[in-house]
Write a protein that holds these residues in place. Sequence first.
Motif, PDB file in Angstrom:
ATOM      1  N   ASP A 175      -1.818 -44.431   0.310  1.00  0.00           N
ATOM      2  CA  ASP A 175      -3.111 -45.010   0.648  1.00  0.00           C
ATOM      3  C   ASP A 175      -4.209 -44.355  -0.199  1.00  0.00           C
ATOM      4  OD1 ASP A 175      -5.029 -46.591   1.829  1.00  0.00           O
ATOM      5  OD2 ASP A 175      -5.065 -45.485   3.716  1.00  0.00           O
ATOM      6  N   ARG A 176      -5.022 -43.478   0.367  1.00  0.00           N
ATOM      7  CA  ARG A 176      -6.104 -42.831  -0.383  1.00  0.00           C
ATOM      8  C   ARG A 176      -5.771 -41.378  -0.765  1.00  0.00           C
ATOM      9  NH1 ARG A 176     -11.543 -44.141  -0.516  1.00  0.00           N
ATOM     10  NH2 ARG A 176     -12.034 -46.319  -0.043  1.00  0.00           N
ATOM     11  N   THR A 177      -4.561 -40.941  -0.536  1.00  0.00           N
ATOM     12  CA  THR A 177      -4.204 -39.537  -0.765  1.00  0.00           C
ATOM     13  C   THR A 177      -3.138 -39.409  -1.851  1.00  0.00           C
ATOM     14  OG1 THR A 177      -4.698 -38.960   1.539  1.00  0.00           O
ATOM     15  CG2 THR A 177      -3.305 -37.431   0.301  1.00  0.00           C
ATOM     16  N   ILE A 178      -3.341 -38.455  -2.755  1.00  0.00           N
ATOM     17  CA  ILE A 178      -2.305 -38.083  -3.712  1.00  0.00           C
ATOM     18  C   ILE A 178      -1.825 -36.678  -3.358  1.00  0.00           C
ATOM     19  CG2 ILE A 178      -1.736 -37.599  -6.121  1.00  0.00           C
ATOM     20  CD1 ILE A 178      -3.786 -39.600  -6.988  1.00  0.00           C
ATOM     21  N   SER A 179      -0.511 -36.520  -3.276  1.00  0.00           N
ATOM     22  CA  SER A 179       0.088 -35.216  -2.993  1.00  0.00           C
ATOM     23  C   SER A 179       1.120 -34.904  -4.076  1.00  0.00           C
ATOM     24  CB  SER A 179       0.764 -35.212  -1.619  1.00  0.00           C
ATOM     25  OG  SER A 179      -0.163 -35.520  -0.599  1.00  0.00           O
ATOM     26  N   VAL A 180       1.252 -33.634  -4.394  1.00  0.00           N
ATOM     27  CA  VAL A 180       2.229 -33.184  -5.384  1.00  0.00           C
ATOM     28  C   VAL A 180       3.145 -32.159  -4.728  1.00  0.00           C
ATOM     29  CG1 VAL A 180       2.571 -32.023  -7.600  1.00  0.00           C
ATOM     30  CG2 VAL A 180       0.670 -33.630  -7.310  1.00  0.00           C
ATOM     31  N   TYR A 181       4.439 -32.410  -4.826  1.00  0.00           N
ATOM     32  CA  TYR A 181       5.455 -31.539  -4.222  1.00  0.00           C
ATOM     33  C   TYR A 181       6.344 -30.951  -5.311  1.00  0.00           C
ATOM     34  CZ  TYR A 181       4.402 -34.129   0.116  1.00  0.00           C
ATOM     35  OH  TYR A 181       3.780 -34.715   1.204  1.00  0.00           O
ATOM     36  N   MET A 182       6.987 -29.834  -4.993  1.00  0.00           N
ATOM     37  CA  MET A 182       8.004 -29.260  -5.875  1.00  0.00           C
ATOM     38  C   MET A 182       9.259 -28.982  -5.065  1.00  0.00           C
ATOM     39  SD  MET A 182       8.002 -25.908  -8.402  1.00  0.00           S
ATOM     40  CE  MET A 182       7.286 -26.829  -9.765  1.00  0.00           C
ATOM     41  N   ARG A 183      10.398 -29.180  -5.728  1.00  0.00           N
ATOM     42  CA  ARG A 183      11.687 -28.850  -5.112  1.00  0.00           C
ATOM     43  C   ARG A 183      12.586 -28.172  -6.142  1.00  0.00           C
ATOM     44  NH1 ARG A 183      15.145 -33.539  -2.403  1.00  0.00           N
ATOM     45  NH2 ARG A 183      15.438 -34.204  -4.570  1.00  0.00           N
ATOM     46  N   ALA A 184      13.215 -27.087  -5.729  1.00  0.00           N
ATOM     47  CA  ALA A 184      14.194 -26.403  -6.565  1.00  0.00           C
ATOM     48  C   ALA A 184      15.464 -26.174  -5.756  1.00  0.00           C
ATOM     49  CB  ALA A 184      13.648 -25.064  -7.062  1.00  0.00           C
ATOM     50  N   PHE A 185      16.602 -26.308  -6.409  1.00  0.00           N
ATOM     51  CA  PHE A 185      17.892 -26.032  -5.766  1.00  0.00           C
ATOM     52  C   PHE A 185      18.138 -24.528  -5.849  1.00  0.00           C
ATOM     53  CE2 PHE A 185      22.427 -25.560  -5.402  1.00  0.00           C
ATOM     54  CZ  PHE A 185      22.814 -26.548  -4.503  1.00  0.00           C
ATOM     55  N   ILE A 186      18.062 -23.864  -4.703  1.00  0.00           N
ATOM     56  CA  ILE A 186      18.157 -22.407  -4.670  1.00  0.00           C
ATOM     57  C   ILE A 186      19.381 -21.984  -3.856  1.00  0.00           C
ATOM     58  CG2 ILE A 186      16.992 -20.271  -3.979  1.00  0.00           C
ATOM     59  CD1 ILE A 186      14.350 -21.654  -4.441  1.00  0.00           C
ATOM     60  N   PRO A 187      20.399 -21.403  -4.498  1.00  0.00           N
ATOM     61  CA  PRO A 187      21.592 -20.951  -3.783  1.00  0.00           C
ATOM     62  C   PRO A 187      21.255 -19.789  -2.847  1.00  0.00           C
ATOM     63  CG  PRO A 187      22.009 -21.164  -6.140  1.00  0.00           C
ATOM     64  CD  PRO A 187      20.528 -21.236  -5.952  1.00  0.00           C
ATOM     65  N   THR A 188      21.818 -19.814  -1.653  1.00  0.00           N
ATOM     66  CA  THR A 188      21.562 -18.769  -0.660  1.00  0.00           C
ATOM     67  C   THR A 188      22.851 -18.032  -0.309  1.00  0.00           C
ATOM     68  OG1 THR A 188      21.834 -20.382   1.142  1.00  0.00           O
ATOM     69  CG2 THR A 188      19.598 -19.994   0.329  1.00  0.00           C
ATOM     70  N   LYS A 189      22.688 -16.816   0.162  1.00  0.00           N
ATOM     71  CA  LYS A 189      23.853 -15.998   0.506  1.00  0.00           C
ATOM     72  C   LYS A 189      24.595 -16.548   1.719  1.00  0.00           C
ATOM     73  CE  LYS A 189      21.635 -11.773  -1.183  1.00  0.00           C
ATOM     74  NZ  LYS A 189      21.051 -10.451  -0.805  1.00  0.00           N
TER      75      LYS A 189
END
Length: 213
Positions: A175-189
């Motif tokens: 609608d009237r909002t722009i959002s920017v996201y980030m995603r990274a594949f991070i292996p966990t123990k």
Amino acid sequence: MDAQHTACGGGRRGSRRIIATLVVASLTTTGCQGMADTRQGPTTADGRRIDNTVADWPLKFVQHSFGVRCYSTYGCTVDYNGFRHVSHSEDQLRPALSDVHPDALKNASVGYIGVRNFPDPARVSWRSKDGVRHDEQVDIGAIFADQLIVHEVPRDEISEGVSIWDPGILLVVDDRTISVYMRAFIPTKAPQIPGNPRSTHRDDWVLAWSRRY
């Protein structure tokens, strides 16, 4: 390519023995090890390699993938890195995010890969649900000026010695909002889902920036 592959894997026999010997001699000093180095991870502008293991904390990135989603908009277009990522109809209102699927953003993927940090700002044009025209620029480079990977995994939970590759950046027009996201594949123990050994990773979309117009 055949000669390089043969030199690293065992050498040719036959009429080209002399040529193969010369190739082996050359690759002994620069070839096999050099080819391996190019696959170790991205590099900074001055040539330093970034493997993004826990030892390299904080995690940084020098290139990224990119994607776009538009909701509750007319005629949404987004240009980034010399490429038009979406071009929607001016006459048809795109569905609202809530009408698409409850996990629409969670499951969103980005298919435009290998973008070197950073191109010119993304150019975004659309009409909001009320019909008002918007033409804006979103400076991805300014949002991620420190080139740090945005994530929510504590350092002591990340697997040791595992390289973390290019993150994805998702630009969402809603609608009237722009959002920017980030995603990274991070292996966990440890598994993120108890009892599921295949869940030893986090790959959440994390909000990095948002603005209403």
